[in-house]
Design a protein around this motif. Sequence first.
Motif, PDB file in Angstrom:
ATOM      1  N   ASN A  75      10.720   9.059  -2.580  1.00 16.71           N
ATOM      2  CA  ASN A  75      10.641   8.241  -1.588  1.00 16.71           C
ATOM      3  C   ASN A  75      11.235   6.690  -1.931  1.00 16.71           C
ATOM      4  OD1 ASN A  75       8.723   6.807  -2.811  1.00 16.71           O
ATOM      5  ND2 ASN A  75       7.065   7.714  -1.693  1.00 16.71           N
ATOM      6  N   GLU A  93      10.605  14.750   6.856  1.00 13.43           N
ATOM      7  CA  GLU A  93       9.515  15.673   7.625  1.00 13.43           C
ATOM      8  C   GLU A  93       8.392  14.762   8.183  1.00 13.43           C
ATOM      9  OE1 GLU A  93       9.611  19.572   7.702  1.00 13.43           O
ATOM     10  OE2 GLU A  93      11.728  19.189   7.152  1.00 13.43           O
ATOM     11  N   SER A  94       7.561  15.397   8.657  1.00 10.74           N
ATOM     12  CA  SER A  94       6.422  14.648   9.261  1.00 10.74           C
ATOM     13  C   SER A  94       5.251  14.358   8.199  1.00 10.74           C
ATOM     14  CB  SER A  94       5.594  15.628  10.469  1.00 10.74           C
ATOM     15  OG  SER A  94       4.624  15.297  10.704  1.00 10.74           O
ATOM     16  N   ILE A 110      -0.926   8.770  -5.318  1.00  9.43           N
ATOM     17  CA  ILE A 110      -1.290   8.553  -3.796  1.00  9.43           C
ATOM     18  C   ILE A 110      -3.065   8.927  -3.754  1.00  9.43           C
ATOM     19  CG2 ILE A 110      -1.090   9.446  -1.355  1.00  9.43           C
ATOM     20  CD1 ILE A 110       1.861   9.598  -1.678  1.00  9.43           C
ATOM     21  N   GLU A 124      -2.621  17.624  14.499  1.00  8.71           N
ATOM     22  CA  GLU A 124      -2.514  16.715  13.685  1.00  8.71           C
ATOM     23  C   GLU A 124      -3.940  15.720  13.569  1.00  8.71           C
ATOM     24  OE1 GLU A 124       1.335  14.975  13.071  1.00  8.71           O
ATOM     25  OE2 GLU A 124       1.882  16.616  11.895  1.00  8.71           O
ATOM     26  N   VAL A 170       2.871   3.741  -1.939  1.00  7.67           N
ATOM     27  CA  VAL A 170       3.043   4.415  -3.309  1.00  7.67           C
ATOM     28  C   VAL A 170       4.713   4.888  -3.613  1.00  7.67           C
ATOM     29  CG1 VAL A 170       2.288   5.995  -5.084  1.00  7.67           C
ATOM     30  CG2 VAL A 170       0.487   4.942  -3.498  1.00  7.67           C
ATOM     31  N   ARG A 187       0.636  -1.177  -0.065  1.00  7.83           N
ATOM     32  CA  ARG A 187      -0.099   0.071  -0.029  1.00  7.83           C
ATOM     33  C   ARG A 187       1.126   1.411  -0.148  1.00  7.83           C
ATOM     34  NH1 ARG A 187      -5.315  -1.448   3.461  1.00  7.83           N
ATOM     35  NH2 ARG A 187      -6.044  -3.164   2.274  1.00  7.83           N
ATOM     36  N   LEU A 207       5.386  11.890   5.959  1.00  5.02           N
ATOM     37  CA  LEU A 207       5.861  11.485   4.695  1.00  5.02           C
ATOM     38  C   LEU A 207       6.176   9.907   4.379  1.00  5.02           C
ATOM     39  CD1 LEU A 207       8.505  14.365   3.729  1.00  5.02           C
ATOM     40  CD2 LEU A 207       5.942  14.101   3.117  1.00  5.02           C
ATOM     41  N   GLY A 208       5.581   9.227   5.591  1.00  2.19           N
ATOM     42  CA  GLY A 208       5.497   7.880   5.095  1.00  2.19           C
ATOM     43  C   GLY A 208       6.547   7.156   6.008  1.00  2.19           C
ATOM     44  N   THR A 245       6.585   5.962   9.443  1.00  4.08           N
ATOM     45  CA  THR A 245       6.068   5.083   9.913  1.00  4.08           C
ATOM     46  C   THR A 245       5.405   3.848   9.107  1.00  4.08           C
ATOM     47  OG1 THR A 245       5.582   6.727  11.800  1.00  4.08           O
ATOM     48  CG2 THR A 245       4.416   4.600  11.937  1.00  4.08           C
ATOM     49  N   HIS A 246       4.830   4.401   8.177  1.00  2.00           N
ATOM     50  CA  HIS A 246       4.417   3.369   7.281  1.00  2.00           C
ATOM     51  C   HIS A 246       5.331   2.419   6.790  1.00  2.00           C
ATOM     52  CE1 HIS A 246       1.648   2.798   3.709  1.00  2.00           C
ATOM     53  NE2 HIS A 246       2.300   1.830   3.634  1.00  2.00           N
ATOM     54  N   VAL A 267       2.017  13.769   3.209  1.00  2.00           N
ATOM     55  CA  VAL A 267       0.791  13.004   2.795  1.00  2.00           C
ATOM     56  C   VAL A 267      -0.050  12.706   3.857  1.00  2.00           C
ATOM     57  CG1 VAL A 267       0.548  10.557   1.901  1.00  2.00           C
ATOM     58  CG2 VAL A 267       2.910  11.489   1.523  1.00  2.00           C
ATOM     59  N   ARG A 268       0.087  12.973   4.782  1.00  2.00           N
ATOM     60  CA  ARG A 268      -1.087  12.791   5.726  1.00  2.00           C
ATOM     61  C   ARG A 268      -2.049  13.880   5.584  1.00  2.00           C
ATOM     62  NH1 ARG A 268       1.629  13.326  10.569  1.00  2.00           N
ATOM     63  NH2 ARG A 268       2.052  11.133  10.740  1.00  2.00           N
ATOM     64  N   GLU A 308      -3.821  12.649   2.695  1.00  2.00           N
ATOM     65  CA  GLU A 308      -4.945  11.475   2.960  1.00  2.00           C
ATOM     66  C   GLU A 308      -6.407  12.242   3.548  1.00  2.00           C
ATOM     67  OE1 GLU A 308      -3.369   8.860   5.590  1.00  2.00           O
ATOM     68  OE2 GLU A 308      -3.112   7.340   4.207  1.00  2.00           O
TER      69      GLU A 308
END
Length: 439
Positions: free
Chosen positions: A115, A141-142, A273, A439, A110, A108, A144-145, A147-148, A301-302, A305
């Motif tokens: 990246n 930065e915050s 995305i 957030e 992208v 999942r 952007l994936g 943790t993903h 990205v957050r 989403e």
Amino acid sequence: MNLPADLWAKVLSLMEGEMTATTINTWFDDAVAVSLDANRFVLYTPSNFKRDIIQSRYVPVIQKALYELFSAEFEVVVLGEGELEGYGKSADAEDVFFPGTEEYTFERFVVGSSNKFAHAAALAVAEQPAQTYNPLFIYGESGLGKTHLLYAIAHKIHKNHPEFRIVYIKGDSFTNELIQAIREGRNQEFREKYRYADVFLMDDVQFIAGKESSQEEMFHTFNSLYEAGRQIVFTADRPPKEMLRLDDRLRTRFEWGLPVDIQPPDYETRVAIIKNKAIRRGMNLPDPVLQYIAENITSNVRQIEGTVNKILAFQELMGESVDVDTVTRAVRDMFKDKAEFLPSPDVIIDEVSKFYNIDASALRGQSRTKDTALARQIAMYQIRRMTNLSLKEIGKEFEGRDHATVMHSIDRIEKLTKQSPEIAEVIKDINANINARYE
Ligand SMILES: Nc1ncnc2c1ncn2[C@@H]1O[C@H](COP(=O)(O)OP(=O)(O)OP(=O)(O)O)[C@@H](O)[C@H]1O
């Protein structure tokens, strides 16, 4: 007693003294006791909504009932949908975190030019733990994936090696747990939990920078894991060399393997995305809407989403017949709201006080200790930068200080950020913490 089902029945009956039968029924009707060991009680409910309610409101009641039964204190873990499987399967279920969600997998994620290195490195590590890059250090930065990717590594390794102990921890939780372990004399237990992992994943490692005992513990944990040939992965909001308050010996270790960055996605990746998120929800977004989002949300990205979710909800609500203009207008309105949204001075003062471990009232007040004075000036500076408040209004937040005092403070911090990389880093940290609250 036939544990844990009988035990759970007993706990429930003790809880009846604390709350109504209806409340118990509502939240615990499909809860099942999973395990009980020396210091931990694990409960499972198939609904994540109920899990969240139980976690936030009823853990103390459960603990009290357990205390009545055993005269001992237990940690209570509540698992939700999909979390049971990973939890039960691990070799030593107790201390192993396993992300139950299918949301954060490689499938999942992208991939785009911003990246692709981070993705390729994470995949290599997941396929061949401890044989390619060790440690892997992913920064960016915050939102952007990072943790993903970390979860995706955990998923893949767990699938290939169900017997592996995979430990995932956030930098700030590591610090908090360590403090608690020291306070309760459980240092040894803490050490074992982390030093015997097969795979050690730490999210947001920047939080341990400047915290002496956490860094010391991290140093030994790192050495044990590394010498035993275990895979280590870190994420952070900046590269090791920019973590100025980080111990040198940790910085060099973080750089031993591969530091890779994730950049904000380029236009094509943003479009991909957005499409991907919509398709997964079984919906289509008209091209102009898609382009509008991709053009307007460029860094995070957050946020992409979040916007896609709002638009899909809007489309769902309006039904099939909704035309492109209406959706586009709704999207514009969303962006307008965003632009007008600013953090409050209370939150800023709160975060600065937390950082310096000072009472917010002391920070607003007259105390003249060196730390408090600096913290106060930083708070004024941040309020000026992050809100629309005038100098006079800022003064009001600090027991009516006049606008010249405020201006002088802001000037001083402005200069300091240029002269002192440490202060610049402190401000970056505080900034991130303030933004995280929204957030
Ligand atoms: N390339 C991508 N493909 C699909 N989804 C993505 C991608 N990058 C980020 N996301 C999604 O964006 C959201 C934010 O990502 P994530 O939580 O991993 O960010 P982060 O970099 O760890 O941020 P923070 O530092 O704030 O924790 C997640 O829901 C994630 O699934």
